[in-house]
Design an enzyme around this catalytic site. Structure first.
Site, PDB file in Angstrom:
ATOM      1  CB  CYS A 135      -0.881  -0.116   1.239  1.00 55.02           C
ATOM      2  SG  CYS A 135      -1.998   1.488   1.365  1.00 55.02           S
ATOM      3  CB  CYS A 146     -12.391  10.966   3.871  1.00 56.93           C
ATOM      4  SG  CYS A 146     -12.456  11.301   2.244  1.00 56.93           S
ATOM      5  N   GLY A 211      -3.011  10.149   1.003  1.00 57.77           N
ATOM      6  CA  GLY A 211      -2.936  11.144  -0.130  1.00 57.77           C
ATOM      7  C   GLY A 211      -4.029  10.582  -1.049  1.00 57.77           C
ATOM      8  CD  GLU A 212      -7.692  11.522  -4.996  1.00 55.67           C
ATOM      9  OE1 GLU A 212      -7.183  10.552  -5.963  1.00 55.67           O
ATOM     10  OE2 GLU A 212      -8.682  10.821  -4.215  1.00 55.67           O
ATOM     11  CB  SER A 243      -7.855   3.707  -4.044  1.00 57.49           C
ATOM     12  OG  SER A 243      -8.942   4.262  -3.450  1.00 57.49           O
ATOM     13  CB  SER A 265     -12.920   6.132  -1.776  1.00 58.45           C
ATOM     14  OG  SER A 265     -11.802   5.344  -1.554  1.00 58.45           O
ATOM     15  CG  HIS A 267     -16.290   5.229   1.563  1.00 62.72           C
ATOM     16  ND1 HIS A 267     -15.920   4.141   1.732  1.00 62.72           N
ATOM     17  CD2 HIS A 267     -15.076   5.880   1.261  1.00 62.72           C
ATOM     18  CE1 HIS A 267     -14.669   3.874   1.412  1.00 62.72           C
ATOM     19  NE2 HIS A 267     -14.055   5.191   1.267  1.00 62.72           N
TER      20      HIS A 267
END
Length: 413
Positions: A135, A146, A211-212, A243, A265, A267
């Site tokens: 990961c 989030c 992070g994004e 992701s 993501s 959710h």
């Protein structure tokens, strides 16, 4: 040590990208990790080699860096001995500094890493029976906020460079002893037969760390191209998943320019709930996001899009939510599977995990709708390495405390 100021950017505004492909070093040398052959050749030419020799040396060095995993120029045996000191004076083969390495009771490993300019981030390795997944983080901190995610409580410091991203993969290979020669294990030797796939422990990469990734698109793309390069790390794009929380404008570029598997993501299935727990939804709504998924290049039944869905008690886990999830995915005709993620608690969180019975009921409804919905087994909870728990331990421990812990562990052994 070079200082880097925080990027003070609220979650619903696109971060301004930092134009940096190399982190400056105090000694003036250039770290070659994260650079493609053409860029290495340019640097060699700038340092005084003629164009032909620069290209040849770049090809040789690239092979040693990414295929053999060496960390010093003296190990490059097909480069003249007189040339190796010249390289050492001007360049370096870097790895992120390991501040702390933790080992979970379930075999999960987490590393707290430090950049050359003194900022901390984390990566996690998760071994399974038939695979080993790394990961990888893409930013120091996060800007998405989030509300269920511990990383989301951090401020964004800066984007990681291509070298700092691919360096995580190389560091993991060091630790697992997966280069053709040599071993640099930082922990006790494990029974490698327990989770060997295709002869390797590290078989898959997920851009799901801190992070994004799509807010650091260029650096993530360049790092993953090095990971996929057949002359280097040579990991198939089918074994890499990126992701995103829903940065819709960059999703098509991701499919076209990188071509890896996509995870989203999600959710929540209603605007009000997703606005709360994934605030980027206020900018790119569910329908816009799912249409981008439907348009994602390369998505098919053989390469389904994964939708991540964290299970929050009395928030997004009702039968109605499950039925709406099925309706949405079928409406957009998405080749999809859903990963149901039991919420991993962290100090200060306002949420609770759904009960096992509720999670099973939710899963059953989605399965009955014709969509795979396995429940992810939490991994690494005891070392805060599970999904949504990553937040650098540097915010909880001083460096002096970390050094003292290392010294105490060494004296006790």
């Amino acid at each position: 040590m070079t200082d880097t100021t925080l990027m003070t950017i609220p979650g619903q505004v696109d971060p301004v990208p930092v134009a940096r492909d190399i982190t400056p070093r105090d000694d003036g040398r250039v770290d070659l990790i994260g650079l493609p052959k053409a860029r290495i050749a340019e640097l060699f030419a700038d340092a005084g080699l003629d164009t032909k020799q620069a290209k040849l040396r770049a090809k040789q060095v690239f092979h040693w860096l990414y295929h053999r995993g060496v960390i010093e120029f003296e190990a490059m045996t097909d480069i003249a001995k007189t040339m190796r000191p010249w390289l050492t004076q001007r360049f370096v083969i870097g790895r992120p500094e390991i501040v702390e390495a933790q080992h979970s009771t379930d075999g999960t490993r987490k590393w707290l890493l430090r950049t050359a300019d003194g900022h901390d981030f984390e990566m996690v390795f998760i071994p399974d029976a038939d695979r080993g997944t790394l990961c990888v983080s893409s930013q120091i901190g996060c800007t998405l906020n989030c509300t269920f995610c511990h990383t989301g409580t951090m401020r964004l410091v800066r984007n990681l460079t291509p070298g700092e991203i691919v360096g995580q993969v190389m560091l993991a290979r060091d630790a697992l002893g997966e280069w053709p020669k040599g071993r640099m294990d930082i922990s006790e030797v494990e029974d490698e037969a327990e989770y060997t796939a295709d002869g390797r422990l590290l078989t898959n990469i997920v851009m799901m760390g801190m992070g994004e990734p799509l807010y650091n698109f260029d650096n993530v793309r360049d790092a993953l191209k090095l990971v996929m390069d057949g002359g280097g790390l040579a990991l198939s794009k089918r074994r890499i998943t990126l992701s995103t929380s829903g940065v819709v404008p960059a999703m098509a570029r991701c499919g076209e320019e990188i071509g890896v598997n996509l995870a989203v993501s999600l959710h929540a299935v209603t605007k009000n709930v997703r606005d709360e727990i994934v605030p980027i939804n206020r900018k790119f709504g569910i329908d816009e996001l799912l249409q981008a998924c439907a348009d994602y290049p390369g998505a098919s039944n053989a390469r389904r899009i994964t939708f991540e869905y964290v299970m929050l008690k009395d928030k997004n886990d009702s039968d109605a939510d499950a039925h709406e999830l099925v309706r949405l995915l079928r409406h957009y005709k998405l080749p999809a599977k859903v990963n149901l993620i039991p919420f991993n608690p962290w100090p200060g969180s306002n949420y609770e995990c759904s009960t096992p019975e509720r999670i099973k009921r939710f899963s059953d409804i989605v399965f009955e709708g014709g969509i795979s919905a396995p429940v992810r087994t939490p991994r690494g909870r005891d070392i805060d390495a599970a999904c949504g728990q990553l937040k650098t331990a540097a915010e909880k421990k001083t460096r002096a405390l970390l050094d003292r812990e290392v010294a105490e562990a060494a004296s006790a052994s």
